[in-house]
Design a protein around this motif. Sequence first.
Motif, PDB file in Angstrom:
ATOM      1  N   VAL A  31     -10.329   7.463  -2.528  1.00 47.59           N
ATOM      2  CA  VAL A  31      -9.591   8.414  -2.124  1.00 47.59           C
ATOM      3  C   VAL A  31      -8.317   8.037  -2.045  1.00 47.59           C
ATOM      4  O   VAL A  31      -7.916   7.225  -1.106  1.00 47.59           O
ATOM      5  N   TYR A  32      -7.194   8.528  -2.880  1.00 47.97           N
ATOM      6  CA  TYR A  32      -6.021   8.189  -2.725  1.00 47.97           C
ATOM      7  C   TYR A  32      -5.258   9.440  -1.958  1.00 47.97           C
ATOM      8  O   TYR A  32      -5.394  10.536  -2.459  1.00 47.97           O
ATOM      9  N   VAL A  33      -4.498   9.284  -0.836  1.00 44.05           N
ATOM     10  CA  VAL A  33      -3.994  10.186  -0.072  1.00 44.05           C
ATOM     11  C   VAL A  33      -2.500  10.772  -0.326  1.00 44.05           C
ATOM     12  O   VAL A  33      -1.893  11.712   0.158  1.00 44.05           O
ATOM     13  N   GLY A  34      -1.883  10.456  -1.551  1.00 43.46           N
ATOM     14  CA  GLY A  34      -0.643  10.951  -1.881  1.00 43.46           C
ATOM     15  C   GLY A  34       0.477   9.979  -2.005  1.00 43.46           C
ATOM     16  O   GLY A  34       0.408   8.919  -1.156  1.00 43.46           O
ATOM     17  N   ASP A  35       1.444  10.549  -2.224  1.00 48.92           N
ATOM     18  CA  ASP A  35       2.883   9.623  -1.996  1.00 48.92           C
ATOM     19  C   ASP A  35       2.499   8.536  -2.707  1.00 48.92           C
ATOM     20  O   ASP A  35       2.902   7.321  -2.442  1.00 48.92           O
ATOM     21  N   TYR A  36       2.536   8.597  -4.241  1.00 49.87           N
ATOM     22  CA  TYR A  36       2.539   7.645  -5.318  1.00 49.87           C
ATOM     23  C   TYR A  36       4.019   7.127  -5.485  1.00 49.87           C
ATOM     24  O   TYR A  36       4.196   5.931  -5.915  1.00 49.87           O
ATOM     25  N   ASN A  60     -13.019   8.110  -8.682  1.00 47.89           N
ATOM     26  CA  ASN A  60     -11.487   8.018  -8.266  1.00 47.89           C
ATOM     27  C   ASN A  60     -11.021   9.618  -7.679  1.00 47.89           C
ATOM     28  O   ASN A  60     -11.034  10.371  -8.860  1.00 47.89           O
ATOM     29  N   VAL A  61     -10.469   9.723  -6.482  1.00 48.45           N
ATOM     30  CA  VAL A  61     -10.009  10.893  -6.111  1.00 48.45           C
ATOM     31  C   VAL A  61      -8.612  10.987  -5.766  1.00 48.45           C
ATOM     32  O   VAL A  61      -8.258  10.068  -4.949  1.00 48.45           O
ATOM     33  N   TYR A  62      -7.678  11.795  -6.290  1.00 51.87           N
ATOM     34  CA  TYR A  62      -6.295  11.699  -6.187  1.00 51.87           C
ATOM     35  C   TYR A  62      -5.572  12.978  -5.438  1.00 51.87           C
ATOM     36  O   TYR A  62      -5.956  14.061  -6.050  1.00 51.87           O
ATOM     37  N   LEU A  63      -5.113  12.675  -4.378  1.00 55.67           N
ATOM     38  CA  LEU A  63      -4.538  13.835  -3.419  1.00 55.67           C
ATOM     39  C   LEU A  63      -3.126  13.959  -3.755  1.00 55.67           C
ATOM     40  O   LEU A  63      -2.446  13.021  -4.086  1.00 55.67           O
ATOM     41  N   LYS A  64      -2.584  15.117  -3.361  1.00 56.36           N
ATOM     42  CA  LYS A  64      -1.272  15.325  -3.471  1.00 56.36           C
ATOM     43  C   LYS A  64      -0.311  15.249  -2.277  1.00 56.36           C
ATOM     44  O   LYS A  64      -0.726  16.007  -1.405  1.00 56.36           O
ATOM     45  N   GLY A  65       0.736  14.292  -2.376  1.00 62.57           N
ATOM     46  CA  GLY A  65       1.563  14.385  -1.051  1.00 62.57           C
ATOM     47  C   GLY A  65       2.725  15.169  -1.151  1.00 62.57           C
ATOM     48  O   GLY A  65       3.209  15.717  -2.356  1.00 62.57           O
ATOM     49  N   ASN A  66       3.535  14.999  -0.072  1.00 60.90           N
ATOM     50  CA  ASN A  66       4.869  16.057  -0.258  1.00 60.90           C
ATOM     51  C   ASN A  66       5.887  15.368  -1.190  1.00 60.90           C
ATOM     52  O   ASN A  66       6.630  16.056  -1.634  1.00 60.90           O
ATOM     53  N   HIS A  67       5.727  13.982  -1.308  1.00 65.14           N
ATOM     54  CA  HIS A  67       6.751  13.673  -2.651  1.00 65.14           C
ATOM     55  C   HIS A  67       6.234  13.813  -3.823  1.00 65.14           C
ATOM     56  O   HIS A  67       7.275  14.174  -4.638  1.00 65.14           O
ATOM     57  N   HIS A 146      -3.342  14.672   2.629  1.00 66.62           N
ATOM     58  CA  HIS A 146      -2.059  13.870   2.881  1.00 66.62           C
ATOM     59  C   HIS A 146      -1.628  13.953   3.986  1.00 66.62           C
ATOM     60  O   HIS A 146      -1.460  12.641   4.597  1.00 66.62           O
ATOM     61  N   ALA A 147      -1.241  14.799   4.529  1.00 65.12           N
ATOM     62  CA  ALA A 147      -0.304  14.786   6.045  1.00 65.12           C
ATOM     63  C   ALA A 147      -1.378  15.121   7.075  1.00 65.12           C
ATOM     64  O   ALA A 147      -1.094  14.500   8.207  1.00 65.12           O
ATOM     65  N   VAL A 182      -8.579  11.902   7.421  1.00 64.17           N
ATOM     66  CA  VAL A 182      -8.014  10.611   6.996  1.00 64.17           C
ATOM     67  C   VAL A 182      -6.832  11.084   6.403  1.00 64.17           C
ATOM     68  O   VAL A 182      -6.822  11.982   5.393  1.00 64.17           O
ATOM     69  N   HIS A 183      -5.732  10.791   6.828  1.00 64.26           N
ATOM     70  CA  HIS A 183      -4.359  11.031   6.218  1.00 64.26           C
ATOM     71  C   HIS A 183      -3.485   9.691   6.287  1.00 64.26           C
ATOM     72  O   HIS A 183      -3.461   8.892   6.849  1.00 64.26           O
ATOM     73  N   GLY A 184      -2.303  10.081   5.530  1.00 68.64           N
ATOM     74  CA  GLY A 184      -1.224   9.383   5.556  1.00 68.64           C
ATOM     75  C   GLY A 184       0.089  10.164   6.079  1.00 68.64           C
ATOM     76  O   GLY A 184       0.076  10.655   7.039  1.00 68.64           O
TER      77      GLY A 184
END
Length: 216
Positions: A31-36, A60-67, A146-147, A182-184
């Motif tokens: 799981v990718y927590v975003g901000d690529y 593969n799971v892709y999350l959306k970050g604020n960026h 993400h957050a 779980v977050h970034g």
Amino acid sequence: DIHGQSKRLQDLHRRIREDADGAPEGRRVIVYVGDYVDRGPDSSGVLDLLTDAPLEDFTNVYLKGNHEDFLVRFLDGDIEAGAGWYANGGDATLASYGIDIEGQWPDFTVLIDWRESLAAAFPAAHRRFLDSLALSHIEGDYAFVHAGVRPGIPFDAQDGRDLMWIRDAFHTSRDDHGYVIVHGHSVTSKAANKANRIGIDTGAGYGRALTAVVLS
């Protein structure tokens, strides 16, 4: 939070693969927590890697970050969002797609020009990737965002903006959120392992470590 660090991501993928090869579990999820994008030198390369060379034998799971939120809004014509995006590392993303920004602070007219240039240079595969991003993911006792989450609100009723943008109200809460979150999003010197949350943004966007957490 990868933030344009394609070489660090390649190295972390190798380490994830090595770790997984020694694990007994048959089902493997990353799981990718975003901000690529933004801040680092190679946002376009990060999206190339994730779209063209995902880890095989993983879900593969892709999350959306604020960026990504900033970037999509700008691409979709929200010119006013462009100034905030530029000030928060969007200049590095523009440069990675070959947009000549000349180190200037952009006025409204310049932002319009940059948006048009970026839209023309932006690969269709990268746009499909951005449009496919989820806001959350659940695996067992863990929920990934993400957050963070808004304390006191059920997970399935959380607001998308909070999932991408929240900080202090979440960080200071000792509430049981129903899952370990779980977050970034908020940089710490090392992974923050709390009773109700695990924070894994260790500052790759500023040249520091890119961190993964292994859970089973």
